[in-house]
Design a protein around this motif. Structure first.
Motif, PDB file in Angstrom:
ATOM      1  N   UNK A   1     -59.097 106.027 149.099  1.00 25.56           N
ATOM      2  CA  UNK A   1     -58.924 107.442 148.174  1.00 25.56           C
ATOM      3  C   UNK A   1     -59.975 107.509 147.330  1.00 25.56           C
ATOM      4  N   UNK A   2     -61.115 106.819 147.404  1.00 30.84           N
ATOM      5  CA  UNK A   2     -62.234 106.902 146.693  1.00 30.84           C
ATOM      6  C   UNK A   2     -62.174 106.751 144.909  1.00 30.84           C
ATOM      7  N   UNK A   3     -61.232 105.677 144.793  1.00 35.15           N
ATOM      8  CA  UNK A   3     -60.785 105.528 143.277  1.00 35.15           C
ATOM      9  C   UNK A   3     -61.606 104.474 142.851  1.00 35.15           C
ATOM     10  N   UNK A   4     -62.538 104.456 142.098  1.00 29.74           N
ATOM     11  CA  UNK A   4     -63.304 103.483 141.702  1.00 29.74           C
ATOM     12  C   UNK A   4     -63.052 103.102 140.204  1.00 29.74           C
ATOM     13  N   UNK A   5     -62.037 103.930 139.423  1.00 31.58           N
ATOM     14  CA  UNK A   5     -61.739 103.251 138.039  1.00 31.58           C
ATOM     15  C   UNK A   5     -60.126 103.283 138.125  1.00 31.58           C
ATOM     16  N   UNK A   6     -59.780 102.241 137.802  1.00 39.61           N
ATOM     17  CA  UNK A   6     -58.307 101.964 137.698  1.00 39.61           C
ATOM     18  C   UNK A   6     -57.870 101.239 136.463  1.00 39.61           C
ATOM     19  N   UNK A   7     -56.718 101.465 136.077  1.00 36.94           N
ATOM     20  CA  UNK A   7     -56.113 100.621 135.081  1.00 36.94           C
ATOM     21  C   UNK A   7     -54.711 100.112 135.477  1.00 36.94           C
ATOM     22  N   UNK A   8     -54.335  98.850 134.955  1.00 41.88           N
ATOM     23  CA  UNK A   8     -53.056  98.389 135.079  1.00 41.88           C
ATOM     24  C   UNK A   8     -52.296  98.233 134.168  1.00 41.88           C
ATOM     25  N   UNK A   9     -50.972  98.447 133.952  1.00 45.92           N
ATOM     26  CA  UNK A   9     -50.220  98.607 132.941  1.00 45.92           C
ATOM     27  C   UNK A   9     -49.157  97.444 133.333  1.00 45.92           C
ATOM     28  N   UNK A  10     -49.153  96.178 132.375  1.00 45.45           N
ATOM     29  CA  UNK A  10     -47.952  95.165 132.808  1.00 45.45           C
ATOM     30  C   UNK A  10     -47.767  94.555 131.539  1.00 45.45           C
ATOM     31  N   UNK A  11     -46.779  93.450 131.854  1.00 46.45           N
ATOM     32  CA  UNK A  11     -46.080  92.850 130.544  1.00 46.45           C
ATOM     33  C   UNK A  11     -46.212  91.266 130.523  1.00 46.45           C
TER      34      UNK A  11
ATOM     35  N   UNK B   1     -48.584  87.475 131.134  1.00 45.52           N
ATOM     36  CA  UNK B   1     -50.224  86.900 130.918  1.00 45.52           C
ATOM     37  C   UNK B   1     -50.609  86.823 132.540  1.00 45.52           C
ATOM     38  N   UNK B   2     -49.637  86.672 133.337  1.00 40.19           N
ATOM     39  CA  UNK B   2     -50.202  86.592 134.689  1.00 40.19           C
ATOM     40  C   UNK B   2     -50.798  88.060 135.250  1.00 40.19           C
ATOM     41  N   UNK B   3     -50.202  89.016 134.777  1.00 36.55           N
ATOM     42  CA  UNK B   3     -50.637  90.298 134.943  1.00 36.55           C
ATOM     43  C   UNK B   3     -52.081  90.557 134.339  1.00 36.55           C
ATOM     44  N   UNK B   4     -52.249  90.054 133.101  1.00 36.05           N
ATOM     45  CA  UNK B   4     -53.342  90.035 132.410  1.00 36.05           C
ATOM     46  C   UNK B   4     -54.595  89.216 133.075  1.00 36.05           C
ATOM     47  N   UNK B   5     -54.076  88.182 133.564  1.00 32.98           N
ATOM     48  CA  UNK B   5     -55.198  87.259 134.009  1.00 32.98           C
ATOM     49  C   UNK B   5     -55.752  87.767 135.569  1.00 32.98           C
ATOM     50  N   UNK B   6     -54.490  88.395 136.256  1.00 42.03           N
ATOM     51  CA  UNK B   6     -55.075  88.872 137.689  1.00 42.03           C
ATOM     52  C   UNK B   6     -56.044  90.153 137.331  1.00 42.03           C
ATOM     53  N   UNK B   7     -55.699  90.879 136.250  1.00 43.54           N
ATOM     54  CA  UNK B   7     -56.633  91.881 136.164  1.00 43.54           C
ATOM     55  C   UNK B   7     -58.122  91.427 135.478  1.00 43.54           C
TER      56      UNK B   7
ATOM     57  N   UNK C   1     -56.741  96.185 131.715  1.00 45.99           N
ATOM     58  CA  UNK C   1     -55.139  96.002 131.420  1.00 45.99           C
ATOM     59  C   UNK C   1     -54.621  96.415 130.262  1.00 45.99           C
ATOM     60  N   UNK C   2     -53.543  97.101 130.177  1.00 41.32           N
ATOM     61  CA  UNK C   2     -52.969  97.614 129.145  1.00 41.32           C
ATOM     62  C   UNK C   2     -51.718  96.790 128.889  1.00 41.32           C
TER      63      UNK C   2
END
Length: 190
Positions: free
Chosen positions: A4-14, A16-22, A29-30
């Motif tokens: 989908x030609x998405x070169x800029x993403x942001x992940x919203x999670x809750x 430390x595992x979410x943050x580390x993966x990002x 990460x937010x």
């Protein structure tokens, strides 16, 4: 994202595992502070899902938002999705953003929740990245362990009495343990 030609993403999670993966994937990460975990070193934080609508994204200019399900988009205490979360996602879509779910929860488990009901998601990444679904919820990518790898994981887990949860066509636990009961209850795996 490439399709989908998405070169800029942001992940919203809750968590430390979410943050580390990002961090590992180099995705901004937010931290959703109202969720399950704690991320003391989070650079960006929201205290409620609707805060995304007033958030300053000039530091990233995202084209797509990925949302964790449990504790971030879906409220596991009330077992529902707050209307304010649904309205916030729809408002992001109206502003031209793509929206997707990304969770450790497998797709087969996610569809048991009302997460697909009110939003036309642009995709779903499930099972911790093992499954990727398009906007029609058709599987477009699968990254599974081989049977030999699974056998080795189970052998090591059982040898060291480590309770482990493995998702496939069915859900598997390496052992019965009181440690697993809160996990099973939290993620509706009983």
């Amino acid at each position: 994202m490439e399709r989908n030609h998405m070169d800029t993403a942001v992940y919203v999670g809750d968590t430390k595992g979410d943050s580390d993966a990002c961090k590992e994937a180099d995705i901004p990460f937010i931290f959703a502070s109202y969720g399950f975990g704690d991320v003391p070193d989070a650079k960006q934080t929201i205290d409620s899902f609707p805060e995304l609508l007033n958030f300053d994204f000039s530091w990233i200019l995202p084209k797509i938002f990925f949302f964790d399900i449990d504790g971030t988009y879906y409220d596991q205490i009330t077992h529902r999705i707050p209307d304010s979360n649904i309205q916030a996602v729809k408002a992001l879509q109206q502003q031209g953003y793509k929206v997707a779910l990304a969770s450790a929860r497998p797709f087969s488990s996610a569809i048991e929740l009302p997460v697909l009901k009110d939003i036309n998601w642009d995709g779903i990444v499930s099972a911790g990245g093992q499954e990727v679904y398009d906007e029609h919820y058709q599987l477009i990518e699968e990254n599974n362990f081989s049977q030999n790898e699974l056998n080795e994981i189970f052998r090591i887990a059982q040898k060291h009495q480590i309770p482990a949860y493995v998702v496939g066509d069915d859900n598997f636990f390496t052992m019965d343990s009181s440690l697993l009961e809160p996990f099973k209850t939290r993620f509706h795996l009983t």
